[in-house]
Design an enzyme around this catalytic site. Structure first.
Site, short mmCIF file in Angstrom:
data_model
loop_
_atom_site.label_atom_id
_atom_site.label_comp_id
_atom_site.label_asym_id
_atom_site.label_seq_id
_atom_site.Cartn_x
_atom_site.Cartn_y
_atom_site.Cartn_z
N ARG A 99 45.52 42.57 29.03
CA ARG A 99 46.98 43.20 29.04
C ARG A 99 47.67 42.87 27.98
NH1 ARG A 99 48.10 42.88 35.58
NH2 ARG A 99 47.33 44.97 36.30
N LYS A 115 42.04 43.34 48.34
CA LYS A 115 43.37 44.07 48.89
C LYS A 115 42.79 45.03 50.12
CE LYS A 115 45.99 43.09 44.79
NZ LYS A 115 46.23 43.72 43.39
N GLY A 166 42.96 44.87 37.88
CA GLY A 166 43.24 43.76 37.06
C GLY A 166 41.94 43.00 37.18
N GLY A 205 46.50 49.31 41.52
CA GLY A 205 47.03 49.99 42.41
C GLY A 205 47.71 51.37 41.83
P1 ADP Z 1 41.38 44.70 41.46
O1 ADP Z 1 42.26 43.73 40.88
O2 ADP Z 1 40.59 45.05 40.48
O3 ADP Z 1 42.11 45.91 42.00
P2 ADP Z 1 41.40 43.35 43.98
O4 ADP Z 1 42.47 42.59 43.44
O5 ADP Z 1 41.56 44.01 45.18
O6 ADP Z 1 40.74 43.99 42.62
O7 ADP Z 1 40.22 42.26 44.32
C1 ADP Z 1 39.57 41.50 43.54
C2 ADP Z 1 38.92 40.12 44.42
O8 ADP Z 1 38.15 40.56 45.42
C3 ADP Z 1 38.23 39.25 43.64
O9 ADP Z 1 38.89 37.97 43.21
C4 ADP Z 1 37.16 39.07 44.27
O10 ADP Z 1 36.63 37.69 44.44
C5 ADP Z 1 37.36 39.47 45.51
N1 ADP Z 1 36.33 39.82 46.44
C6 ADP Z 1 35.46 40.75 46.26
N2 ADP Z 1 34.53 41.05 47.16
C7 ADP Z 1 34.94 39.88 48.38
C8 ADP Z 1 34.28 39.44 49.53
N3 ADP Z 1 33.29 40.06 50.14
N4 ADP Z 1 35.11 38.44 49.89
C9 ADP Z 1 36.15 38.05 49.60
N5 ADP Z 1 36.78 38.32 48.64
C10 ADP Z 1 35.96 39.31 47.75
MG MG Z 2 43.51 42.18 42.06
#
Ligand code: ADP
Ligand code: MG
Length: 404
Positions: A37, A202, A360, A384
């Site tokens: 970023r 999330k 992110g 988001g």
């Molecule tokens: P982004 O930032 O790309 O939008 P999120 O913040 O929603 O993604 O999620 C990212 C996190 O999700 C990562 O830290 C990853 O470890 C976690 N994650 C992915 N699969 C699982 C799972 N099966 N159980 C728990 N955490 C998970």
């Molecule tokens: Mg995230």
């Protein structure tokens, strides 16, 4: 209406320009673990200093509670920015206090000043419009013009994103312009088949977007933490995996809606289940309907999609002409649970068409797994925000820049 550009602000030499960036980078013990970023913010800052503007950078970092908290200081980010861009970068230890005011006053043409974390001030994220406007007014006092370039926060009605832009002549920075250009292509006339891949942690946030995406896509691939709520909706037990039990009815509704619309929702057929949440935990691959039948029984944690699922997802992705991916398929930060995320990333690089990564952690994941940014058509800095854009929602931080 399109976004107002920096050019619309007229000549900026000698002018004080407040730039709202999204410098919300992941930090571990004060060290930046992914500076994506910061790098994404540099072109706008270079463009402004290049024409002799006095640039004042504002951003949030993490979620401090409206008060100073050294853990969330932007100081390391300002230091990184200083390494990245040609111009000198100074740092103010407060946002709108005496240090900020003195350093704004001292700023010369072509120089950059980073103010301390916006969210050290309760007005930034206040639910009360008058409080936000008051804080925005303090920021506006530093500005002849405002450039908004923090794409990761444009879906938030926050003082620096929404109110500030209305108090001074304002325009979109280069990053926001580039993000909107790509996401608009995804929304307006995506080449088909159009596949969206969702994962991450999330869960309740992201479940909501499915309803809005179903009318727009040909296929939805579900991995990450949210897959367990889908498996539970199908009547399977999911051990101690992430589960939003109160969303099961909603998810069943999505599945029915998808069937009716002819949209394919691909769910994992196998998952990687671990004894505990750590890199050296015992783990096994199991069928998605037999998660509690491993040696770990009901205490097993599903931490990645399995190899069959990864192969099926990869094939569907490769055969699409437009792919948007948000959310890691598993806990990629721990090596034994990164394979699903790696397979999906690899498949995206092979798409004959448009491939976009948003989020992110998703962006951090592809970099950590060694994929260069140029292997994808676009890596969005906002998770988001990019999802809400694709859902067709009105984003306050874009509307205020002329976008409709
Ligand atoms: P982004 O930032 O790309 O939008 P999120 O913040 O929603 O993604 O999620 C990212 C996190 O999700 C990562 O830290 C990853 O470890 C976690 N994650 C992915 N699969 C699982 C799972 N099966 N159980 C728990 N955490 C998970
Ligand atoms: Mg995230």
């Amino acid at each position: 209406m399109t976004l107002r550009t920096i050019e619309s602000l007229g000549p900026l030499a000698g002018k004080r320009v407040v730039v709202r960036c999204d410098l919300n980078v992941p930090l571990q013990d004060g060290v930046i673990t992914d500076d994506g970023r910061v790098r994404a913010s540099a072109p706008t800052l270079e463009a402004l200093t290049g024409q002799g503007a006095r640039v004042i950078v504002i951003s949030h970092l993490g979620r401090p509670d409206g008060a100073p908290d050294p853990k969330y200081s932007l100081a390391p980010v300002a230091a990184r920015l200083d390494e990245l861009i040609e111009r000198p970068v100074a740092f103010a230890t407060d946002t709108v206090g005496t240090d900020a005011a003195a350093k704004v006053e001292a700023l010369a043409d072509g120089e950059v000043l980073v103010l301390e974390n916006l969210r050290f001030n309760p007005g930034e994220t206040s639910k009360n419009e008058a409080e936000r406007t008051a804080f925005a007014g303090e920021l506006a006092a530093f500005a002849d013009a405002v450039v908004s370039d923090g794409f990761g926060v444009v879906h938030r009605k926050q003082a620096s994103v929404y109110e500030l832009e209305q108090l001074r002549p304002s325009a979109a920075g280069l990053l926001i312009a580039a993000e909107v250009d790509v996401l608009d292509r995804l929304t307006e006339s995506p080449e088909r088949p159009y596949t969206v891949v969702l994962g991450g942690s999330k869960v309740s946030d992201k479940l909501g977007v499915i309803e809005h995406l179903l009318p727009r896509v040909d296929a939805l691939l579900i991995g990450g933490g949210m897959l367990f709520t889908f498996l539970a909706a199908q009547g399977h037990r999911v051990g101690s995996s992430l589960l939003e039990a109160d969303q099961i009815d909603t998810v069943n509704g999505y599945l029915a809606d998808a069937r009716q619309r002819g949209v394919d929702i691909l769910l994992p057929t196998d998952v990687v289940v671990a004894a505990s949440f750590s890199a050296d935990a015992d783990h096994v691959v199991t069928a998605a309907d037999a998660i509690e039948e491993t040696p770990f029984a009901a205490s097993g944690l599903g931490l990645d999609i399995g190899p069959d699922t990864a192969a099926a997802f990869a094939e569907r992705i490769r055969n699409s002409r437009t792919v948007f991916w948000n959310g890691p398929m598993g806990v990629f930060e721990l090596a034994p649970f990164a394979a699903g995320t790696r397979a999906v990333a690899e498949a995206l690089t092979e798409v004959d068409g448009l491939s976009v990564v948003g989020g992110g952690d998703s962006a951090a994941a592809v970099r950590q797994l060694g994929f260069g940014d140029d292997r994808f058509d676009h890596i969005s800095t906002g998770g988001g925000a990019s999802l809400e854009f694709l859902e067709g929602k009105k984003l306050p931080g874009l509307e205020v820049l002329g976008w409709q």
